[in-house]
Design a protein around this motif. Structure first.
Motif, PDB file in Angstrom:
ATOM      1  N   ARG A   1       9.174  -3.559 -67.145  1.00 46.52           N
ATOM      2  CA  ARG A   1       9.872  -2.851 -66.074  1.00 46.52           C
ATOM      3  C   ARG A   1      10.627  -3.807 -65.164  1.00 46.52           C
ATOM      4  NH1 ARG A   1       5.203   1.417 -64.868  1.00 46.52           N
ATOM      5  NH2 ARG A   1       5.778   2.859 -66.523  1.00 46.52           N
ATOM      6  N   VAL A   2      11.719  -3.285 -64.633  1.00 48.17           N
ATOM      7  CA  VAL A   2      12.509  -3.998 -63.638  1.00 48.17           C
ATOM      8  C   VAL A   2      12.667  -3.068 -62.444  1.00 48.17           C
ATOM      9  CG1 VAL A   2      14.755  -5.028 -63.136  1.00 48.17           C
ATOM     10  CG2 VAL A   2      13.744  -5.307 -65.392  1.00 48.17           C
ATOM     11  N   VAL A   3      12.335  -3.573 -61.260  1.00 50.60           N
ATOM     12  CA  VAL A   3      12.491  -2.802 -60.033  1.00 50.60           C
ATOM     13  C   VAL A   3      13.664  -3.404 -59.269  1.00 50.60           C
ATOM     14  CG1 VAL A   3      11.405  -2.046 -57.891  1.00 50.60           C
ATOM     15  CG2 VAL A   3      10.028  -2.279 -59.977  1.00 50.60           C
ATOM     16  N   VAL A   4      14.660  -2.565 -58.998  1.00 50.80           N
ATOM     17  CA  VAL A   4      15.885  -3.022 -58.344  1.00 50.80           C
ATOM     18  C   VAL A   4      15.999  -2.369 -56.977  1.00 50.80           C
ATOM     19  CG1 VAL A   4      18.390  -3.182 -58.516  1.00 50.80           C
ATOM     20  CG2 VAL A   4      17.000  -3.230 -60.599  1.00 50.80           C
ATOM     21  N   THR A   5      16.184  -3.180 -55.950  1.00 53.83           N
ATOM     22  CA  THR A   5      16.432  -2.689 -54.597  1.00 53.83           C
ATOM     23  C   THR A   5      17.910  -2.893 -54.308  1.00 53.83           C
ATOM     24  OG1 THR A   5      14.196  -3.349 -53.950  1.00 53.83           O
ATOM     25  CG2 THR A   5      15.753  -2.866 -52.172  1.00 53.83           C
ATOM     26  N   SER A   6      18.548  -1.843 -53.783  1.00 60.15           N
ATOM     27  CA  SER A   6      19.987  -1.915 -53.546  1.00 60.15           C
ATOM     28  C   SER A   6      20.358  -1.179 -52.265  1.00 60.15           C
ATOM     29  CB  SER A   6      20.748  -1.309 -54.722  1.00 60.15           C
ATOM     30  OG  SER A   6      20.375   0.042 -54.890  1.00 60.15           O
ATOM     31  N   ASN A   7      21.582  -1.427 -51.830  1.00 62.02           N
ATOM     32  CA  ASN A   7      22.131  -0.774 -50.636  1.00 62.02           C
ATOM     33  C   ASN A   7      22.778   0.549 -51.001  1.00 62.02           C
ATOM     34  OD1 ASN A   7      21.428  -2.876 -48.894  1.00 62.02           O
ATOM     35  ND2 ASN A   7      23.289  -3.993 -49.370  1.00 62.02           N
ATOM     36  N   GLY A   8      22.123   1.372 -51.792  1.00 59.88           N
ATOM     37  CA  GLY A   8      22.673   2.643 -52.230  1.00 59.88           C
ATOM     38  C   GLY A   8      22.467   2.809 -53.725  1.00 59.88           C
ATOM     39  N   SER A   9      22.981   3.901 -54.252  1.00 56.81           N
ATOM     40  CA  SER A   9      22.812   4.203 -55.669  1.00 56.81           C
ATOM     41  C   SER A   9      23.566   3.207 -56.536  1.00 56.81           C
ATOM     42  CB  SER A   9      23.327   5.610 -55.971  1.00 56.81           C
ATOM     43  OG  SER A   9      22.564   6.566 -55.280  1.00 56.81           O
ATOM     44  N   LEU A  10      22.960   2.877 -57.667  1.00 60.20           N
ATOM     45  CA  LEU A  10      23.609   1.992 -58.634  1.00 60.20           C
ATOM     46  C   LEU A  10      24.102   2.802 -59.813  1.00 60.20           C
ATOM     47  CD1 LEU A  10      21.095  -0.991 -58.773  1.00 60.20           C
ATOM     48  CD2 LEU A  10      23.293  -0.895 -57.599  1.00 60.20           C
ATOM     49  N   ASP A  11      25.194   2.361 -60.378  1.00 56.95           N
ATOM     50  CA  ASP A  11      25.725   2.976 -61.587  1.00 56.95           C
ATOM     51  C   ASP A  11      24.843   2.551 -62.759  1.00 56.95           C
ATOM     52  OD1 ASP A  11      27.180   3.895 -63.747  1.00 56.95           O
ATOM     53  OD2 ASP A  11      28.926   2.631 -63.354  1.00 56.95           O
ATOM     54  N   PRO A  12      24.198   3.498 -63.438  1.00 55.79           N
ATOM     55  CA  PRO A  12      23.341   3.126 -64.577  1.00 55.79           C
ATOM     56  C   PRO A  12      24.079   2.326 -65.642  1.00 55.79           C
ATOM     57  CG  PRO A  12      22.995   5.424 -63.977  1.00 55.79           C
ATOM     58  CD  PRO A  12      24.170   4.928 -63.171  1.00 55.79           C
ATOM     59  N   ALA A  13      25.362   2.579 -65.822  1.00 48.82           N
ATOM     60  CA  ALA A  13      26.140   1.829 -66.812  1.00 48.82           C
ATOM     61  C   ALA A  13      26.254   0.356 -66.410  1.00 48.82           C
ATOM     62  CB  ALA A  13      27.524   2.444 -66.981  1.00 48.82           C
ATOM     63  N   ALA A  14      26.358   0.088 -65.119  1.00 53.04           N
ATOM     64  CA  ALA A  14      26.443  -1.296 -64.646  1.00 53.04           C
ATOM     65  C   ALA A  14      25.115  -2.016 -64.869  1.00 53.04           C
ATOM     66  CB  ALA A  14      26.823  -1.329 -63.168  1.00 53.04           C
ATOM     67  N   VAL A  15      24.019  -1.310 -64.636  1.00 54.23           N
ATOM     68  CA  VAL A  15      22.700  -1.905 -64.858  1.00 54.23           C
ATOM     69  C   VAL A  15      22.506  -2.166 -66.356  1.00 54.23           C
ATOM     70  CG1 VAL A  15      20.211  -1.583 -64.626  1.00 54.23           C
ATOM     71  CG2 VAL A  15      21.734  -0.840 -62.788  1.00 54.23           C
ATOM     72  N   ALA A  16      22.865  -1.199 -67.176  1.00 55.53           N
ATOM     73  CA  ALA A  16      22.739  -1.363 -68.633  1.00 55.53           C
ATOM     74  C   ALA A  16      23.575  -2.540 -69.118  1.00 55.53           C
ATOM     75  CB  ALA A  16      23.150  -0.079 -69.347  1.00 55.53           C
ATOM     76  N   ALA A  17      24.791  -2.671 -68.601  1.00 53.55           N
ATOM     77  CA  ALA A  17      25.669  -3.774 -69.007  1.00 53.55           C
ATOM     78  C   ALA A  17      25.078  -5.121 -68.593  1.00 53.55           C
ATOM     79  CB  ALA A  17      27.055  -3.592 -68.405  1.00 53.55           C
ATOM     80  N   ALA A  18      24.498  -5.192 -67.405  1.00 54.30           N
ATOM     81  CA  ALA A  18      23.888  -6.439 -66.938  1.00 54.30           C
ATOM     82  C   ALA A  18      22.691  -6.813 -67.803  1.00 54.30           C
ATOM     83  CB  ALA A  18      23.480  -6.309 -65.473  1.00 54.30           C
ATOM     84  N   VAL A  19      21.871  -5.833 -68.123  1.00 56.02           N
ATOM     85  CA  VAL A  19      20.695  -6.072 -68.965  1.00 56.02           C
ATOM     86  C   VAL A  19      21.140  -6.529 -70.355  1.00 56.02           C
ATOM     87  CG1 VAL A  19      18.733  -4.946 -70.106  1.00 56.02           C
ATOM     88  CG2 VAL A  19      19.176  -4.533 -67.679  1.00 56.02           C
ATOM     89  N   GLU A  20      22.167  -5.899 -70.901  1.00 56.14           N
ATOM     90  CA  GLU A  20      22.685  -6.282 -72.219  1.00 56.14           C
ATOM     91  C   GLU A  20      23.286  -7.687 -72.177  1.00 56.14           C
ATOM     92  OE1 GLU A  20      25.209  -3.182 -73.746  1.00 56.14           O
ATOM     93  OE2 GLU A  20      23.601  -1.712 -73.552  1.00 56.14           O
ATOM     94  N   GLU A  21      23.945  -8.028 -71.085  1.00 60.10           N
ATOM     95  CA  GLU A  21      24.525  -9.376 -70.929  1.00 60.10           C
ATOM     96  C   GLU A  21      23.411 -10.429 -70.978  1.00 60.10           C
ATOM     97  OE1 GLU A  21      27.323 -12.326 -70.587  1.00 60.10           O
ATOM     98  OE2 GLU A  21      27.723 -10.208 -70.882  1.00 60.10           O
ATOM     99  N   ALA A  22      22.237 -10.068 -70.453  1.00 56.24           N
ATOM    100  CA  ALA A  22      21.092 -10.980 -70.477  1.00 56.24           C
ATOM    101  C   ALA A  22      20.434 -11.038 -71.858  1.00 56.24           C
ATOM    102  CB  ALA A  22      20.061 -10.552 -69.431  1.00 56.24           C
ATOM    103  N   GLY A  23      20.817 -10.109 -72.744  1.00 54.99           N
ATOM    104  CA  GLY A  23      20.294 -10.126 -74.091  1.00 54.99           C
ATOM    105  C   GLY A  23      19.200  -9.108 -74.368  1.00 54.99           C
ATOM    106  N   TYR A  24      19.084  -8.120 -73.487  1.00 57.22           N
ATOM    107  CA  TYR A  24      18.029  -7.115 -73.613  1.00 57.22           C
ATOM    108  C   TYR A  24      18.636  -5.719 -73.557  1.00 57.22           C
ATOM    109  CZ  TYR A  24      15.747 -11.442 -72.716  1.00 57.22           C
ATOM    110  OH  TYR A  24      15.377 -12.756 -72.804  1.00 57.22           O
ATOM    111  N   ARG A  25      17.802  -4.693 -73.478  1.00 55.54           N
ATOM    112  CA  ARG A  25      18.339  -3.327 -73.459  1.00 55.54           C
ATOM    113  C   ARG A  25      17.485  -2.419 -72.579  1.00 55.54           C
ATOM    114  NH1 ARG A  25      14.909  -4.082 -77.118  1.00 55.54           N
ATOM    115  NH2 ARG A  25      13.581  -2.547 -78.087  1.00 55.54           N
ATOM    116  N   LEU A  26      18.144  -1.444 -71.973  1.00 56.72           N
ATOM    117  CA  LEU A  26      17.406  -0.414 -71.254  1.00 56.72           C
ATOM    118  C   LEU A  26      16.791   0.519 -72.273  1.00 56.72           C
ATOM    119  CD1 LEU A  26      19.703   0.655 -68.272  1.00 56.72           C
ATOM    120  CD2 LEU A  26      17.785  -0.928 -68.253  1.00 56.72           C
ATOM    121  N   VAL A  27      15.563   0.959 -72.013  1.00 52.45           N
ATOM    122  CA  VAL A  27      14.902   1.902 -72.914  1.00 52.45           C
ATOM    123  C   VAL A  27      14.449   3.127 -72.145  1.00 52.45           C
ATOM    124  CG1 VAL A  27      14.172   0.221 -74.630  1.00 52.45           C
ATOM    125  CG2 VAL A  27      12.707   0.678 -72.693  1.00 52.45           C
TER     126      VAL A  27
END
Length: 68
Positions: A42-68
């Motif tokens: 699990r990853v817990v993300v704190t932000s200043n408002g809602s995050l775009d799930p596509a942006a989070v997925a892209a960041a995770v994929e850039e790191a070499g992993y995937r959202l499940v």
């Protein structure tokens, strides 16, 4: 107002994996904190408002992993 969102990430197996995911997600505008655990997958993300799930997925994929 800050929001906290939990994401499930597949493929993390060690502390280096956690670091990679934290760094990539931390670059998303509005993210103020990221906690990652390879033990729970699990990853817990704190932000200043809602995050775009596509942006989070892209960041995770850039790191070499995937959202499940």
């Amino acid at each position: 107002m800050s929001e906290q969102t939990t994401w499930n990430v597949g493929g993390m197996t060690c502390g280096h994996c956690e670091l990679s995911v934290r760094e990539e997600i931390g670059e998303i505008p509005g993210v103020t904190a990221v906690e990652a655990s390879h033990e729970t997958g699990r990853v817990v993300v704190t932000s200043n408002g809602s995050l775009d799930p596509a942006a989070v997925a892209a960041a995770v994929e850039e790191a070499g992993y995937r959202l499940v």
